[in-house]
Design an enzyme around this catalytic site. Structure first.
Site, PDB file in Angstrom:
ATOM      1  N   HIS A  83       0.828  -1.220   0.000  1.00 50.70           N
ATOM      2  CA  HIS A  83       0.000   0.000   0.000  1.00 50.70           C
ATOM      3  C   HIS A  83       0.859   1.265   0.000  1.00 50.70           C
ATOM      4  O   HIS A  83       0.500   2.270   0.622  1.00 50.70           O
ATOM      5  CB  HIS A  83      -0.955   0.029   1.195  1.00 50.70           C
ATOM      6  N   ASN A 156     -10.340  -2.874   2.576  1.00 50.93           N
ATOM      7  CA  ASN A 156     -10.063  -2.834   1.138  1.00 50.93           C
ATOM      8  C   ASN A 156     -11.362  -2.609   0.379  1.00 50.93           C
ATOM      9  O   ASN A 156     -12.448  -2.642   0.965  1.00 50.93           O
ATOM     10  CB  ASN A 156      -9.452  -4.163   0.679  1.00 50.93           C
ATOM     11  N   HIS A 348      -3.625   0.860  12.427  1.00 58.26           N
ATOM     12  CA  HIS A 348      -3.340  -0.348  13.207  1.00 58.26           C
ATOM     13  C   HIS A 348      -4.659  -1.050  13.527  1.00 58.26           C
ATOM     14  O   HIS A 348      -5.585  -0.431  14.062  1.00 58.26           O
ATOM     15  CB  HIS A 348      -2.603   0.049  14.495  1.00 58.26           C
TER      16      HIS A 348
END
Ligand code: HDD
Length: 677
Positions: A83, A156, A348
């Site tokens: 990414h 995603n 995170h």
């Protein structure tokens, strides 16, 4: 009684730092009218190094030269291992208030509560400078700066993943990224190692089908869904739990580029998605999404309708568990500094708040480790939470101290617990004071390296997905598989992948095999598949058109003025494409390319070859084309039949808007196929 804890200003709950303020402070570091060194010493000259005479060598004592170059030498930080290419924006999330029955998280449960967010969109495989429009999964990562701490939803634009266990992630990424000997190809899955891996590792099949579908080539970040992928466990105020999947639903609908269009765009404008996001926000044409949840009962075997909710290669069809909208996200502010904000944001999976808990999905469990760990090398130590973009808006009182790049001047002598020298504080917060309590679930079992039996089904949902698509989308998928496998050097990999496809659908396999000039193998596709219509992109629906771009080939005169004005009121961006530049002209024949436009209006006669190419591409990509005045001659020069579907004679704004709302002229697609097909 709660002890009174003397806290430094930056830790004072009353003075928690809103992001606005913290960013302003950072900007405030650059003050004063004069150029200075990093130490604040005013400088008379920054263009000439200090030399022994005008022709002499530079002198080591030039502190400005050394400081300026040294700082420059260290301006880059390591790009994300995956990414790396991305762009982001701030936004506001507003809760509808209907989620209180399943979660006590205030930012979801309280009607009307507004929470600031930052969203970073990304591709997975390419380097920081790679093109936006490559075929790839898109990241959709959201940081909610909630009053109870940061919550990160790191998802995603596809609801499933290639692997079921995080321990396979390095294998997946080593196979999917460039070949290590030559570092090619950039930002592509169309190469041997990727197809080698996924053809041997069949749990990737469902995800590969998504990647080869039009979802892999979105029109913009505005027009793609986001998914939390994993099942999460939500907890309400009565400590009741539910298993939940998160969905972002774009208000503009799900739309994609055409495959050829993506390839052209990668050259014409590698920043296509990044630019659209930034320009749209600048123009007040904000991206909007609804957050939705699928809610499933938290039963002991963690399955729903026979679907294992811990398996990240499986979806729960919306027809079985509807997506219930629980809030709205509007992306409304561009970052000021790419590095400080978009590059340094650190997501995170472990950033959860009371009311949201994780499940035992083995992919999710491994991610809980990886995201914190990767920031240590990417952002240079453990204090990245102090960076303005990562700072929570909730008070922080963590007793963490020192470390590289410590920017807080902590006071006091007792950063430990228990203590008696800091009035015993900060004190742990029980649930009654908003403390995070992990849902107490029994954990039992032998230590094994093994999967549940249900994880062995690798094909049924790939078939479900394929059979849910419209015929045009299915054709696109055939073309994508054929293109990608054609790019492999090793015939054995193509043959092996065909045998994987044969376990999903015989028709698809036959078409891909024909394209590759190979025999179609026989497989064992699932016998009964119930499609999920919610998965198809091409439907009868008409979608909002704000942010869509129309090119007008002509001069900025009165001929199209009314049309332009009405389209603009609907948020459509209109660009005049004229023979040469001038007042009101945004593109010239030389600079315009078809990929920039969702529809084109031809308002003048020209046989300019670049206009011809533009129109031929727009036609081939099934875009609406309006014709005014003697524009028909221009279409004739491009060999376009004015009677073809989607060629609109003297369209009014309503007609053009209706065509844009369908995204493409789907009825034209059959005419575009070669006669032999
Ligand atoms: Fe990941 C970044 C999404 C599996 C390890 N991941 C990253 C980003 C997104 C995702 C959107 C970019 C965040 C940003 O913009 O900064 N990743 C996913 C999804 C997954 C997934 C939806 C599966 C459902 N990821 C996954 C696994 C691992 C990682 C299994 C490791 C075991 N991902 C990372 C990482 C990254 C990352 C190495 C790179 C940069 C970063 O985290 O901050 O830790």
């Amino acid at each position: 009684m709660e002890p009174t804890v003397p806290s430094p200003a930056h830790l004072d709950p009353e003075e928690s730092t809103p992001l606005e303020t913290s960013l302003a402070t950072e900007r405030g570091l650059q003050t004063g009218d004069y150029l200075t060194s990093g130490q604040g010493v005013r400088l008379p000259d920054t263009d000439h190094s200090l030399k022994a005479g005008p022709r002499g060598p530079s002198l080591l004592e030039d502190f400005h030269l050394r400081e300026k170059i040294t700082h420059f030498d260290h301006e880059r930080i390591p790009e994300r291992v995956v990414h790396a290419r991305g762009s982001g924006a701030y936004g506001t999330f507003t809760a509808y208030g209907n989620a209180a029955s399943v979660t006590k998280a205030g930012f979801l449960a309280e009607k009307g509560r507004e929470t600031q967010v930052f969203v970073r969109f990304s591709t997975v495989l390419g380097s920081r400078g790679s093109a936006d429009t490559v075929r790839d999964v898109r990241g959709f990562a959201t940081k909610f700066y909630t009053a109870e701490g940061n919550f990160d939803l790191v998802g995603n634009n596809m609801p499933v993943f290639f692997i079921q266990d995080a321990i396979k992630f390095p294998d997946l990424i080593h196979a999917a990224k460039w070949h290590p000997d030559r570092e090619i190809p950039q930002a592509q899955t169309a190469h041997d190692t990727f197809w080698d891996f996924v053809s041997l590792h069949t749990e990737a099949t469902h995800h590969v089908f998504w990647a080869m579908s039009d979802r892999g080539i979105p029109r913009s970040y505005r027009t793609m869904e986001g998914f939390g992928v994993h099942t999460f466990r939500l907890v309400n105020a009565d400590n009741e739990t539910a298993l939940v999947k998160f969905h972002w639903k774009p208000v503009a609908g799900v739309h994609s580029q055409a495959w050829e269009e993506t390839q052209l765009t990668a050259g014409v404008d590698p920043d296509f998605h990044r630019r659209d996001l930034a320009d749209s926000i600048d123009a007040g044409l904000f991206y909007e999404y609804e957050l939705g949840i699928q809610v499933m009962p938290d039963n002991p075997d963690e399955t729903f309708e026979g679907i294992d909710l811990l398996d990240p290669t499986k979806i729960v069809p919306e027809e079985l568990a509807p997506v219930q909208p629980i809030g709205k996200l509007v992306l409304n502010r561009n970052p000021d500094n790419f590095h400080a904000e978009t590059e340094q944001i650190a997501f995170h999976m472990g950033n959860v708040v009371p009311g949201i808990d994780v499940t035992n999905d083995p992919l999710l469990q491994g991610r809980l480790f990886s995201y914190l760990d990767t920031q240590l090398s990417r952002l240079g130590g453990p204090n990245f939470t102090q960076l303005p973009i990562n700072r929570p808006h909730a008070p922080v009182n963590d007793n963490f101290r020192d470390g590289m790049h410590q920017s807080v001047v902590h006071r006091g002598i007792a950063p430990y617990l228990p203590n008696s020298l800091s009035f015993g504080g900060p004190v742990p917060a029980g649930p009654e004071n908003g403390g995070y309590v992990h849902v107490p679930k029994p954990v039992l079992g032998d230590k094994v390296r093994a999967n549940p039996v249900s994880f062995a089904d690798h094909y049924s949902q790939a078939a479900l997905f394929y059979h849910s698509l419209s015929p045009i989308e299915q054709d696109h998928m055939v073309e994508a598989f054929t293109f990608e496998l054609s790019k492999c050097y090793e015939q054995a990999i193509r043959v092996r992948m065909l045998s994987v496809l044969a376990n999903v659908d015989a028709g698809l396999t036959a078409k891909v095999a024909a394209g590759l000039g190979l025999p179609a193998p026989e497989g064992k596709p699932p016998v009964a598949v119930t499609p999920s219509p919610a998965l198809a992109q091409i439907t009868d629906r008409t979608w909002p058109i704000a942010g869509r771009v129309v090119g007008v080939i002509g001069t900025p005169d009165a001929a199209t003025a009314a049309l332009q004005a009405t389209l603009k009121t609907q948020g459509v961006v209109v660009r005049v494409i004229a023979p040469v530049g001038g007042e009101g002209v945004e593109r010239t024949f030389q600079t315009a390319r078809s990929v920039e436009f969702d529809a084109v209006v031809v308002a003048m006669a020209t046989d300019n070859p670049q206009v011809t190419v533009l129109l031929q591409e727009a036609y081939r990509h099934a875009k609406a084309i309006g014709v005014q005045g003697d524009g028909e001659r221009t279409l004739a020069a491009a060999g376009i039949d004015v009677k073809a579907p989607g060629i609109l004679r003297d369209p009014d704004a309503e007609t053009l808007a209706a065509a844009l709302g369908k995204h493409r002229v789907w009825e034209r697609i059959p005419l575009l196929k070669p006669a032999a097909a």
